[in-house]
Design a protein around this motif. Structure first.
Motif, PDB file in Angstrom:
ATOM      1  N   UNK A  53       6.701  -6.127  -3.659  1.00  0.00           N
ATOM      2  CA  UNK A  53       5.710  -5.369  -2.904  1.00  0.00           C
ATOM      3  C   UNK A  53       6.372  -4.162  -2.256  1.00  0.00           C
ATOM      4  N   UNK A  54       6.105  -2.989  -2.800  1.00  0.00           N
ATOM      5  CA  UNK A  54       6.648  -1.765  -2.225  1.00  0.00           C
ATOM      6  C   UNK A  54       5.733  -1.224  -1.145  1.00  0.00           C
ATOM      7  N   UNK A 109       0.863  -1.180   0.000  1.00  0.00           N
ATOM      8  CA  UNK A 109       0.000   0.000   0.000  1.00  0.00           C
ATOM      9  C   UNK A 109       0.904   1.236   0.000  1.00  0.00           C
ATOM     10  N   UNK A 110       0.300   2.389  -0.174  1.00  0.00           N
ATOM     11  CA  UNK A 110       1.055   3.641  -0.090  1.00  0.00           C
ATOM     12  C   UNK A 110       1.957   3.920  -1.260  1.00  0.00           C
ATOM     13  N   UNK A 111       1.775   3.204  -2.382  1.00  0.00           N
ATOM     14  CA  UNK A 111       2.673   3.352  -3.517  1.00  0.00           C
ATOM     15  C   UNK A 111       2.041   4.093  -4.692  1.00  0.00           C
ATOM     16  N   UNK A 112       0.893   4.713  -4.452  1.00  0.00           N
ATOM     17  CA  UNK A 112       0.207   5.457  -5.513  1.00  0.00           C
ATOM     18  C   UNK A 112      -0.287   6.805  -4.997  1.00  0.00           C
ATOM     19  N   UNK A 113      -0.443   7.732  -5.930  1.00  0.00           N
ATOM     20  CA  UNK A 113      -1.082   9.020  -5.657  1.00  0.00           C
ATOM     21  C   UNK A 113      -2.210   9.186  -6.677  1.00  0.00           C
ATOM     22  N   UNK A 114      -3.399   9.549  -6.200  1.00  0.00           N
ATOM     23  CA  UNK A 114      -4.536   9.696  -7.104  1.00  0.00           C
ATOM     24  C   UNK A 114      -4.588  11.114  -7.669  1.00  0.00           C
ATOM     25  N   UNK A 146      11.486  -4.925 -11.419  1.00  0.00           N
ATOM     26  CA  UNK A 146      10.360  -4.408 -10.635  1.00  0.00           C
ATOM     27  C   UNK A 146       9.115  -4.234 -11.495  1.00  0.00           C
ATOM     28  N   UNK A 147       9.304  -3.829 -12.743  1.00  0.00           N
ATOM     29  CA  UNK A 147       8.195  -3.411 -13.593  1.00  0.00           C
ATOM     30  C   UNK A 147       7.097  -4.474 -13.699  1.00  0.00           C
ATOM     31  N   UNK A 152       5.993 -15.225  -0.206  1.00  0.00           N
ATOM     32  CA  UNK A 152       6.120 -15.231  -1.653  1.00  0.00           C
ATOM     33  C   UNK A 152       6.412 -13.880  -2.269  1.00  0.00           C
ATOM     34  N   UNK A 153       6.514 -12.844  -1.453  1.00  0.00           N
ATOM     35  CA  UNK A 153       6.730 -11.499  -1.994  1.00  0.00           C
ATOM     36  C   UNK A 153       8.026 -10.890  -1.461  1.00  0.00           C
ATOM     37  N   UNK A 154       8.647 -10.083  -2.293  1.00  0.00           N
ATOM     38  CA  UNK A 154       9.853  -9.333  -1.924  1.00  0.00           C
ATOM     39  C   UNK A 154       9.399  -7.968  -1.440  1.00  0.00           C
ATOM     40  N   UNK A 155       9.616  -7.686  -0.166  1.00  0.00           N
ATOM     41  CA  UNK A 155       9.143  -6.450   0.450  1.00  0.00           C
ATOM     42  C   UNK A 155      10.298  -5.456   0.529  1.00  0.00           C
TER      43      UNK A 155
END
Length: 440
Positions: free
Chosen positions: A293-294, A167-172, A286-287, A269-272
Motif C-alpha cells: 500500500x503506497x 491513496x494519492x498514488x494516481x494521477x487522472x 510491488x507490481x 495485512x498490508x505493507x505501508x
C-alpha cells in the motif's frame, strides 16, 4: 474509442513539445527516487541553454541527469535536492547543489504552501481503462505537486510496476497537460550496500531485541539492510511493515514468511510505504501486489497514524553523535551527505507507539581520505554538523561494541553510556574531553 483514450491521443506530444512550455524562472518538480524522466530529461537538456533561473527540484537521484551534463556549472538552472545521493554530491563538485532542510512528514505541506512548482514532470505507468496513471514505486509528495502545479507532464514508462495504494498514488488524465511516451526505459537498479562485519554485529544486537508482531521501519543504508536479511533468516513471525522506504531486504522478509502484518492496528495485512527503490526483484514484488500500500509521506510518516501501530520499531543510520546525545545523520561538518528524510519522524513515531522502540546505529569509527581513523562518537559535533535528531528524542543507540538506552538519562550518564560503546582506542580520550567539558 473511449472518452479517456480520445483524451489521451489529444494530449500525446513529443518530449520536445512538452518541454517547450518551460519558461525562465520556473520551478520544476522533476524526479524522485525510482521515478525518473529520462526521455523528458534528454529533451530538456537540449534547451536548457535558452533558459535562465530554472529551479529543478529533485530527491534521491538514482540515474544521471542529462540536464546536469548540459549545464554543469549551473549557469541556467538551480539544482535543489530534498535528499542527496552520490550523484548529487558529484554534481556539487562543479555547481551549487542546494539542499532543502526537510521533515518528511511535512513534505506535502511544503509543496502546497511554501514552494509550489510551476511544472510537475513525473514518470508513470501506462494509463488504465479508467483514465488513471499510476505512480508506481514513488508516491511521496507527488500528489501535492499535482494539486498545485500549473502544468503536469507525464512520461509513460512501459516497464513501471503498477503499485496498489492507500491513496494519492494516481494521477487522472483530466489533470494532465501533456503525455510523452517513453517506451521501455526500465527501472533504476540500485545494488544493495555490501554488508560489513561491523553492520553485522550491530544488526545482531538489534535482532536480539525484536519480538514477534513488531512493526518495522528500516532506513536507508547498509546496516538496516543487513538487519533485514538477518530477520529474513530468523524465526520471528507476524512482523508488520510501516515505513517510508521499501527495500530489497523487506522482500526477503516477506518471502521467508516473517511478515504477515496481522498484528498491525492500522492497515493490517498490508505493507505501508511511500517510496521503493532497489533491484528488479523489488519492483516485481510491488507490481499489482495487493499486500503493498503506497501512501503519501504525510500518511506514512505522521505520528498520529504510524504510532497507532503497537510495537513500532524504527532502525536508522547515523554519521556522528556527541556525548550529550545529539545526532547528525546528514552532513560531514558543513558538507551535506544525504538529508534528514524521515529519521526524526520515525524516531518520534516509534517511541510514541505502545511498546515501540527506536534504534540509531553507527559504526564506532571511520577512516578519512588520509587514512586517519576517527571516532564517530565525539565530545562535540564537528563544526557545522547538522543536528538531525535532538537529544531528548534519542532512545537506543548501537555500535559494534554494544547498545545503550539514553532516554531519561542525565548528561553525565549519557556521556558514560556512549563512551562505553565507543571504540576502545578512543574511550580514555573521550573521558578526558568529557571532564574538560564538565559533562563528567
Amino acid at each position: 474509442m473511449s472518452r479517456w483514450a480520445a483524451e489521451y491521443q489529444s494530449k500525446l506530444v513529443s518530449a520536445e513539445k512538452a518541454v517547450s512550455v518551460v519558461k525562465d524562472g520556473d520551478w520544476i518538480q522533476y524526479s524522485f527516487a525510482a521515478n525518473t524522466v529520462p526521455v523528458l530529461d534528454a529533451a530538456f537538456a537540449k534547451r536548457i541553454h535558452d533558459l535562465h533561473d530554472i529551479v529543478i527540484v529533485n530527491g534521491i537521484s538514482t540515474r544521471p541527469h542529462a540536464v546536469y551534463k548540459a549545464d554543469p556549472s549551473g549557469e541556467h538552472s538551480i539544482w535543489k535536492s530534498t535528499h542527496m545521493t552520490g550523484l548529487d554530491r558529484l554534481y556539487a563538485k562543479t555547481r551549487t547543489v542546494q539542499y532543502a532542510p526537510l521533515r518528511y512528514s511535512e513534505a506535502l505541506r511544503y509543496v502546497r504552501e511554501n514552494c509550489p512548482p510551476n511544472i510537475l514532470m513525473i514518470q508513470v505507468a501506462p494509463m488504465d481503462k479508467h483514465g488513471f496513471f499510476n505512480m508506481g514505486p514513488t508516491i511521496t509528495h507527488f500528489r501535492a505537486a499535482a494539486d498545485v502545479a500549473d502544468i503536469i507532464i507525464v512520461e509513460v514508462n512501459e516497464d513501471m510496476p503498477y503499485a496498489h495504494g492507500g491513496y494519492g498514488n494516481n494521477i487522472h488524465i483530466s489533470e494532465v497537460t501533456y503525455i510523452v511516451e517513453g517506451g521501455h526505459t526500465g527501472m533504476p537498479q540500485i545494488p544493495e550496500e555490501e554488508t560489513t562485519d561491523v553492520y553485522q554485529k550491530i544488526a545482531e544486537f538489534i535482532l536480539e531485541e525484536l519480538r514477534d508482531g513488531d512493526c518495522l521501519q528500516l532506513g536507508i543504508g547498509g546496516m538496516p539492510n543487513a538487519l533485514g536479511k538477518m530477520i529474513a533468516q530468523s524465526d520471528l513471525k507476524d512482523l508488520g511493515i510501516h515505513t517510508e522506504m521499501l527495500c530489497d531486504s523487506m522482500v526477503d522478509m516477506v518471502e521467508m514468511g516473517r511478515v504477515t502484518g496481522r498484528k498491525k492496528q492500522i492497515d493490517p495485512g498490508r505493507i505501508v510505504y511511500t517510496f521503493a527503490v532497489g533491484s528488479q526483484k523489488l519492483y516485481d514484488f510491488i507490481d499489482n501486489n495487493p499486500m503493498c500500500a503506497g501512501y503519501p509521506a504525510d500518511y506514512t510518516n505522521d505520528r498520529s497514524i504510524a504510532s497507532r501501530n503497537n510495537n513500532m520499531v524504527s532502525i536508522n543510520n547515523v554519521i556522528e553523535m556527541d556525548l550529550t546525545g545529539q545526532v547528525c545523520s546528514e552532513s560531514k561538518g558543513t558538507r551535506m551527505i544525504s538529508g534528514a528524510g524521515g529519521q526524526l519522524d520515525f524516531v518520534d513515531n516509534a517511541y510514541n507507539s505502545k511498546g515501540g522502540r527506536s534504534y540509531l546505529c553507527l559504526s564506532s569509527t571511520y577512516t578519512d581520505s588520509n587514512g586517519k581513523v576517527h571516532s564517530r562518537i565525539k565530545p562535540v559535533l564537528t563544526l557545522g554538523a547538522v543536528v538531525t535528531v535532538p537529544r531528548p528524542l534519542v532512545h537506543y543507540v548501537a555500535t559494534e561494541y554494544g547498545m545503550v538506552n539514553l532516554k531519561g538519562q542525565p548528561m553525565w550518564k549519557r556521556a558514560e553510556k556512549l563512551i562505553s560503546i565507543a571504540h576502545p582506542d578512543f574511550r580514555d580520550e573521550l573521558i578526558q574531553e568529557a571532564k574538560d567539558l564538565n559533562i563528567l
